[in-house]
Design an enzyme around this catalytic site. Structure first.
Site, short mmCIF file in Angstrom:
data_model
loop_
_atom_site.label_atom_id
_atom_site.label_comp_id
_atom_site.label_asym_id
_atom_site.label_seq_id
_atom_site.Cartn_x
_atom_site.Cartn_y
_atom_site.Cartn_z
N ASP A 15 54.74 30.08 26.82
CA ASP A 15 54.53 29.19 25.67
C ASP A 15 55.83 29.14 24.87
OD1 ASP A 15 54.66 31.62 24.41
OD2 ASP A 15 52.62 31.58 23.65
N ASP B 66 44.36 28.39 29.57
CA ASP B 66 44.74 29.79 29.37
C ASP B 66 43.98 30.30 28.15
OD1 ASP B 66 46.54 28.53 27.21
OD2 ASP B 66 46.72 30.68 26.86
N CYS C 256 28.47 38.96 42.14
CA CYS C 256 29.93 38.98 42.05
C CYS C 256 30.52 39.84 43.16
CB CYS C 256 30.35 39.54 40.69
SG CYS C 256 32.14 39.61 40.46
N CYS D 18 33.71 41.03 43.10
CA CYS D 18 34.93 41.69 42.63
C CYS D 18 34.88 43.19 42.93
CB CYS D 18 35.15 41.44 41.13
SG CYS D 18 34.29 42.57 40.03
N CYS E 299 32.30 45.15 40.75
CA CYS E 299 30.89 44.98 41.09
C CYS E 299 30.55 45.54 42.47
CB CYS E 299 30.51 43.50 41.00
SG CYS E 299 30.55 42.90 39.31
N HIS F 187 36.74 42.41 36.47
CA HIS F 187 35.53 41.60 36.62
C HIS F 187 35.63 40.27 35.85
CE1 HIS F 187 31.51 40.10 36.84
NE2 HIS F 187 31.61 39.90 35.54
ZN LIG Z 1 32.42 41.52 39.24
#
Ligand SMILES: [Zn+2]
Length: 370
Positions: A91, A267, A305, A307, A310, A336
């Site tokens: 930025d 963002d 999920c 990830c 998880c 996550h």
């Molecule tokens: Zn997750």
């Protein structure tokens, strides 16, 4: 035909596209995790690669003050310094000057401010923020603008608009695409909450040839309805063959609302900050991991999920880490939340290709009403 930006598919106003940058292509729509001080808090580049992050954001204001853009330039730029080889957007620092620092003084020349770290005095001019971003070597740099505070009156907003346009011209004059580094530069549309001023700002900023256009000054404290109204008004004014970036917005429905209206890039610190506060986005809605009900809950945070967090840890463990203020809590929660948002946006892109974006949008609206 824009060689940097290829529009691949539209579904209603939603768009799927590819943007080329010096460090590779980005598939949009895209959410950009924020790495304020050269680090996405608690994660390393390996984690970001694992999450499929395509681009991250660095903050000019913070990096200029500490460790200093020249210090980073001597080390080959921000990519090499932080060992991240994919695209980076920086930025202009303007937003932080207006939100973090004290003693701001805006003149036609630029903005004077005092560092939030040690009170030292500094001046950001359009030329200065471009020189800093050249030193950082980001793939996409942003122009210096004045972010009008929520509640600013018409006269103030009008005056501020003149400054923002003049500064955008000076930023473009300070760097042309194709110079050393081949960095892209995006202009920023302001205009507060006055539709005609938004229209005027869009026309003025679009008269300057930028590689992309951003919508600034939204999500600054106004209601969601006001934000959406302004977004709906402004987005169609922007050129179809350039990327569109909605700055500082990152709640699940904010992203989907933006995509629905034709925005390509987002963002926000929200998912990473929320993660550190124990507030997690899941496919079943928001979870506050600190709640007592999770004390002996052996299930995953989000059963849908995939990830790392998880797949490996229980809600009971995540709650324990949070309550005990363990450093690992920040990392697992951040993994996550970023996975969730990046996946949400990847799903939107897929839905656009399959002409089912509206259904995808409605499905999520059922889970996240606002
Ligand atoms: Zn997750």
């Amino acid at each position: 035909m824009n060689p940097l930006f290829t529009l691949e598919k539209t579904d209603g106003r939603a768009r799927a596209a590819t943007l080329s940058t010096p460090h590779g292509s980005i598939q949009t729509p895209i959410f950009m995790p924020v790495g304020t001080q050269g680090s996405v808090k608690s994660l390393d580049p390996n984690d970001l690669h694992g999450l499929g992050a395509q681009i991250i954001l660095g903050n000019t204001y913070h990096l200029y003050l500490r460790p200093g853009d020249e210090m980073i330039a001597r080390r080959g730029g921000l990519h090499r310094f932080m060992r991240w080889d994919k695209p980076i957007l920086t930025d202009s620092g303007g937003f932080q000057v207006f939100s973090l620092s004290a003693l701001r003084k805006i003149t036609d020349e630029g903005v004077e401010f005092a560092s939030h770290i040690d009170g030292s005095k500094h001046m950001f001019t359009p030329e200065k923020v471009i020189s800093i971003q050249k030193n950082l070597g980001s793939d996409i740099m942003m122009v210096l603008d004045e972010c009008v505070p929520d509640g600013a009156d018409r006269a103030y907003t009008q005056k501020s608009l003149k400054t923002t346009t003049a500064w955008a011209k000076r930023c473009r004059e300070a760097y042309s695409h194709g110079e050393t580094g081949n960095q892209l530069m995006f202009g920023i549309v302001q205009g507060g909450f006055f539709k005609d001023l938004r229209t005027q700002s869009a026309a003025e900023i679009m008269s300057i040839p930028f590689e992309g256009y951003a919508l600034g000054g939204l999500s600054v404290g106004e209601s969601k309805t006001e934000m959406l109204d302004m977004l709906e008004h402004t987005t169609p004014l922007l050129p179809a063959d350039r990327p569109r970036y909605l700055m500082g917005v990152g709640a699940p429905m904010d992203l989907l609302n933006g995509i629905k209206l034709g925005v390509d890039m987002f963002d926000c610190v929200l998912p990473t900050r929320n993660a550190r506060n124990g507030t997690l986005f899941t496919s079943l809605g928001k979870v506050n991991i600190k709640r007592a009900e999770y004390k002996e809950d052996d299930g995953p945070l989000d059963p849908q999920c995939s990830c790392y967090t998880c797949r490996n840890f229980s809600r009971a463990y995540l709650r324990h880490l949070y309550v005990a203020k363990e450093i690992l809590s920040y990392r697992l929660n951040t993994i996550h939340n970023l996975h969730f948002l990046l996946d949400l946006v990847r799903g939107a892109r897929q839905a656009i290709f399959e002409n089912r974006f509206e259904a995808y949008y409605q499905q999520w609206k059922g889970i996240y009403p606002v």
